[in-house]
Design an enzyme around this catalytic site. Structure first.
Site, short mmCIF file in Angstrom:
data_model
loop_
_atom_site.label_atom_id
_atom_site.label_comp_id
_atom_site.label_asym_id
_atom_site.label_seq_id
_atom_site.Cartn_x
_atom_site.Cartn_y
_atom_site.Cartn_z
N ASP A 27 -1.10 13.15 4.53
CA ASP A 27 0.18 12.47 4.22
C ASP A 27 1.16 13.39 3.50
O ASP A 27 2.37 13.25 3.65
CB ASP A 27 -0.04 11.16 3.45
N ARG A 64 -1.60 1.70 9.44
CA ARG A 64 -0.52 1.36 10.36
C ARG A 64 -0.64 2.12 11.66
O ARG A 64 -1.18 3.23 11.70
CB ARG A 64 0.84 1.70 9.73
N SER A 102 -5.22 10.72 5.34
CA SER A 102 -4.95 11.22 3.98
C SER A 102 -6.21 11.30 3.12
O SER A 102 -6.31 10.65 2.08
CB SER A 102 -3.91 10.34 3.32
MG MG Z 1 1.34 6.76 1.05
#
Ligand code: MG
Ligand code: ADP
Length: 881
Positions: A624, A509, A570
């Site tokens: 994250d 995103r 992440s």
């Molecule tokens: Mg996630």
């Protein structure tokens, strides 16, 4: 009669039920006059004596009765104008119940059944609805008893013994001599048993015994039943309130029959149902109409509140003979019934039984005849042969049932040698289930962690954490404890507009985040990263990312501005500064070449240059977990831990700088990205891995890596379950051992299925539906077993996660020299958020393992997006004067 009380009462649409009628104890009396207009009344063999005047008044002043009208009845014996035939019909009219009245009786029965099922009202219920601890009927494959099984059955009331040597081969014992029961009933039974066994060449190995005991019992297990009260003329002292299985077992021991084991106790209704189930179609209701009357049926276990079983089915014995003892039947009781009741040894009790059971029907007839005699309507009557009545009872039962319960199709199946065979069947089923349960338990045992196991995991995690923080030991630690250069959590003064990227979750995103006084606002766009790009070259991957950013900026009208960008990335990185992060390894399905060992911020900047995109200002790379901690920290300043349980699992927390050997400086704190998914990659968790875990690991793109993660996170739990199910099928413990081709497919059993299957109180029908989608034909037992497997796997995951967190919070507490630590964990991840039990199990276990820490869990809303912006904001806050 309706199965399970039918749709009205229990809110479930049952399959068309079958009703078994136990005609082994056939009613030999005439039917109670229903629709018998043309029939001559039964003969009187002896001329009844003239009733006393009081009796007459009792007979003629019966309470409100729908038919005939009381006024008519009063005039009954005194109307000389009536012909004797008409008088007889009049007398019998009192016994005729119109359909509407029967409908009302049915409704009251349903109400009484509900009362018996509910925990709150059970104690006062007349219809006791006793759980029988029989959870399945035979599947009709005849597998209940197999060659080599030797089963004994023993029926207390009829005084019968039997032995099943192999299917179809019965040795019947002769009846014993009651009714005069000796004082020591159970000793007597055991003596009979010894004689019986001496008479047949019984094998020397274990003899399981099923005990048919048709009295009201409070059963708590298949082989545990307290006698509530005697009936049918039995009244041996010192038995009520005691476990009759134990009494029988000790009596058997006294006879030195050490190889005989009482494994199941059942009511005769249950025996009848089980016998009838052996003949193909499943039989789920049984009815006994003999001396007394009773019934049982298979109910959804969750409705049987007295049994602590919430899933599957449970046989319930209605004990409906007492229906009406609270007066609910008074409007249909005739004066004849009142007489019979008054003259019985238990007046006011067993009112329904006294309208149905053969012990009483003859008496009712006698009272009718007495009344007719008194009217001088003597008839010499031809004696109808008994056979003219045989079958009538069944016919009437069938047709009235059809009228009262038109939604249910009940087939009456006469039970032949009901209770005896049924007992053997129950015993056989019990034995087989016990053997299977044992095998299942053995298979699942390695997945069940003890408290000591979890304490060991906690200690190992703590050790790995220390190793990971130390400058010297860092290289050998499986938990890498990566510094993030995030030195503080938000304090609420952060302001500004930021770009954020989120890579490494399910979706890639791009976001714009506005942090203002009145809160945080965001706009975002999801972009797909094709698998070919994920697993292609690093250049292509980062080009793709820049293209997505440009597209987003265009759409959001942001191309003209240079906004600080926070990059949620992440994957495990060795961070060398807030905006410098060297990728250590790919996880979660990524494998783009040329990236490992490189600074991902640099890779992003290079791609921007290639794409001539000059307005990019990357200020922070964030994991994250860190994003999650930061976003929750914005709302709760105590939030100093971030936890992810989604596709993968990881955690971060605020560590004292003095403990971080890998970064210069002693002052303050720094957020450490633990990368705990890799815990155990050095072999320290090998004892805890099961064969199933190894099978799952072998098939991943990073075999041998992320071992802790593979026990916990969404990407793997479904696969673990799938492998366990395959093993159960192979051992013939599931789906009747039929091969399941679809179950061979990797990832077919998704982790989200665990969430659905484990929903509290979910009807097994729904579990079956899920399995059906996978082309798995599951029986109720199969569904239960699948549920158990899912529960075992998700419980282990939650507990391991708790052990890891316990190590973290305890370390934080010790770091700060506190007796008690209060801390908040920001959590993200679909598994944590969606699974019905995961968070509960995690928190419970954590309380257990870290009793000196009060840990609050705060779910993060879009942690990775918001968090990246907040890290950038906190960094900018520090940079500004
Ligand atoms: Mg996630
Ligand atoms: P990520 O960790 O990739 O950011 P999520 O937190 O959304 O993404 O987690 C996705 C994972 O959650 C999937 O891999 C899937 O296994 C699991 N999952 C999806 N739906 C459910 C659900 N209803 N219950 C439990 N786990 C789920």
């Amino acid at each position: 009669m309706q199965r399970g009380g039918g749709r009205q009462s229990l809110g479930r649409a049952p399959p068309a039920p079958l009703v078994c009628l136990g005609v082994g104890r056939r009613v030999s009396c005439p039917p109670a006059g229903r629709g018998s207009e043309g029939d001559a009344p039964p003969p009187s063999t002896q001329v009844p004596s003239e009733p006393s005047p009081e009796r007459w008044s009792l007979l003629c002043t019966g309470k409100a009765h729908p038919c005939p009208a009381p006024s008519e009845r009063h005039s009954l014996p005194f109307t000389p104008a009536l012909t004797s035939r008409a008088q007889v019909q009049r007398a019998l009219l009192a016994l005729t119940i119109p359909l509407e009245a029967l409908q009302a009786v049915k409704d009251r029965m349903l109400q009484a059944m509900r009362k018996g099922l509910s925990r709150q009202t059970h104690a006062q219920a007349n219809v006791r609805m006793l759980p029988a601890y029989i959870c399945s009927t035979p599947d009709g494959t005849g597998k209940a008893a197999q060659p080599g099984d030797v089963l004994l059955w023993l029926q207390a009331s009829a005084g019968a013994l039997g032995c099943l040597l192999q299917p179809g081969c019965w040795v019947m014992g002769s009846s014993w001599p009651p009714p005069t029961m000796p004082l020591q009933l159970f000793d007597f039974i055991a003596q009979c048993l010894r004689q019986f066994l001496a008479g047949i060449s019984s094998p020397q190995h274990r003899l399981p015994l099923g005990f048919v005991f048709p009295f009201s019992c409070r059963q708590t297990q298949l082989d545990k039943a307290e006698l509530i009260s005697w009936s049918k003329g039995f009244s041996c002292s010192d038995v009520e309130g005691k476990d009759v299985v134990q009494l029988l077992q000790s009596a058997i021991k006294k006879q030195e029959l050490h190889h005989v084991d009482v494994v199941a106790l059942m009511n005769d209704t249950v025996g009848t149902m089980m016998t009838c189930s052996m003949r193909g179609e499943p039989c789920e209701v049984a009815l006994i109409v003999g001396t007394g009357t009773n019934s049982c049926f298979m109910a959804e276990a969750q409705l049987v509140e007295m049994a602590e079983e919430i899933s599957g089915q449970m046989c319930v014995i209605t004990e409906w003979g007492c229906f009406g003892d609270d007066g609910t039947l008074s409007d249909i009781l005739t004066p004849y019934d009142q007489h019979v009741d008054q003259e019985s040894f238990n007046p006011g009790e067993k009112r329904f039984e006294k309208l149905v059971g053969s012990l009483y029907l003859g008496e009712i007839v006698r009272h009718v005849l007495t009344a007719l005699v008194a009217e001088k309507v003597l008839f010499t009557g031809r004696s109808p042969s008994p056979s003219s009545f045989s079958g009538r009872f069944g016919e009437i039962l069938q047709s009235v049932t059809g009228l009262l319960a038109p939604e249910c199709m009940a087939t009456l199946l006469p039970s032949v040698d009901g209770t005896g065979q049924g007992a053997a069947v129950v015993t056989a089923v019990a034995l087989r289930l016990a053997a299977q349960r044992h095998e299942v338990d053995q298979l699942l045992a390695p997945l069940q962690l003890s408290r000591a196991d979890l304490e060991r995991v906690q200690a190992l995690m703590r050790r790995e954490m220390e190793l990971g923080l130390g400058l010297e030991s860092h290289a050998n630690a499986s938990v890498r404890m990566l510094p993030t250069y995030v030195r503080g959590t938000p304090d609420g003064t952060e302001r500004g507009e930021f770009l954020a990227l989120d890579l490494g979750g399910t979706n890639f995103r791009v976001l714009v985040v506005r942090v203002a006084q009145d809160g945080i606002r965001m706009a975002s766009e999801i972009y797909v990263i094709p698998t070919a790009v994920m697993q292609g070259t690093g250049e292509a991957l980062f080009n793709h990312i820049i293209e997505c950013i440009m597209d987003f900026q265009l759409k959001q009208n942001l191309l003209e501005q240079v906004l600080p960008l926070g990059f949620t990335f992440s994957f495990p990185c060795q961070q060398l500064g807030l905006d410098k992060a060297v990728l250590l390894s790919w996880t979660k399905g990524f494998s783009a070449s040329g990236c490992v060992g490189q600074d991902v911020v640099q890779l992003l900047r290079e791609a921007a240059q290639r794409k001539q995109h000059l307005g990019l200002k990357v200020v922070a790379v964030v994991n994250d977990t860190v994003g999650t901690m930061m976003s929750c920290g914005y709302d709760d300043p105590k939030c100093e831990i971030g936890l992810i349980v989604g596709t993968g699992t990881n955690a971060c927390y605020m560590e004292e700088m003095r403990n971080v050997g890998t970064v210069e400086g002693e002052q303050g704190r720094m957020c450490i990205n633990m990368e705990w998914g890799a815990f155990g990659d050095n072999g320290c968790l090998d004892d805890f891995f099961t064969d199933f875990d190894r099978l799952v690991d072998e098939k991943t793109i990073n075999a041998g890596k992320q071992r802790f993660e593979k026990l916990i996170s969404g990407m793997y739990l479904g696969e673990i379950v799938r492998h366990i199910l395959l093993a159960l099928v192979e051992k013939q413990l599931l789906f009747r051992g039929k091969p399941c081709p679809k179950l061979q497919t990797r990832d077919i059993f998704q982790t989200k299925f665990l969430s659905t299957i484990e929903i509290d109180g979910l009807a097994l029908q729904q579990v079956r539906a899920i399995l059906q989608d996978l082309e798995l034909q599951a029986s109720f037992e199969d569904s239960l077993l699948v549920q158990k497997v899912c529960q075992t796997v998700s419980l282990r995951a939650a507990q391991l996660c708790a052990a890891g967190l316990a190590a973290v919070v305890e370390k934080m507490r010790e770091n700060r020299g506190l007796a008690q630590l209060a801390v908040t964990v920001g959590v993200d991840g679909t598994l944590y958020k969606m699974h019905p039990r995961f968070s509960q199990h995690l928190q419970q276990m954590l309380r257990d393992l870290a009793p000196n820490c009060t840990v609050t869990f705060l779910q993060s809303e879009d942690g990775s997006g918001k968090g990246a912006a907040l890290v950038a904001a906190v960094a900018c806050r520090g940079a500004e004067p």
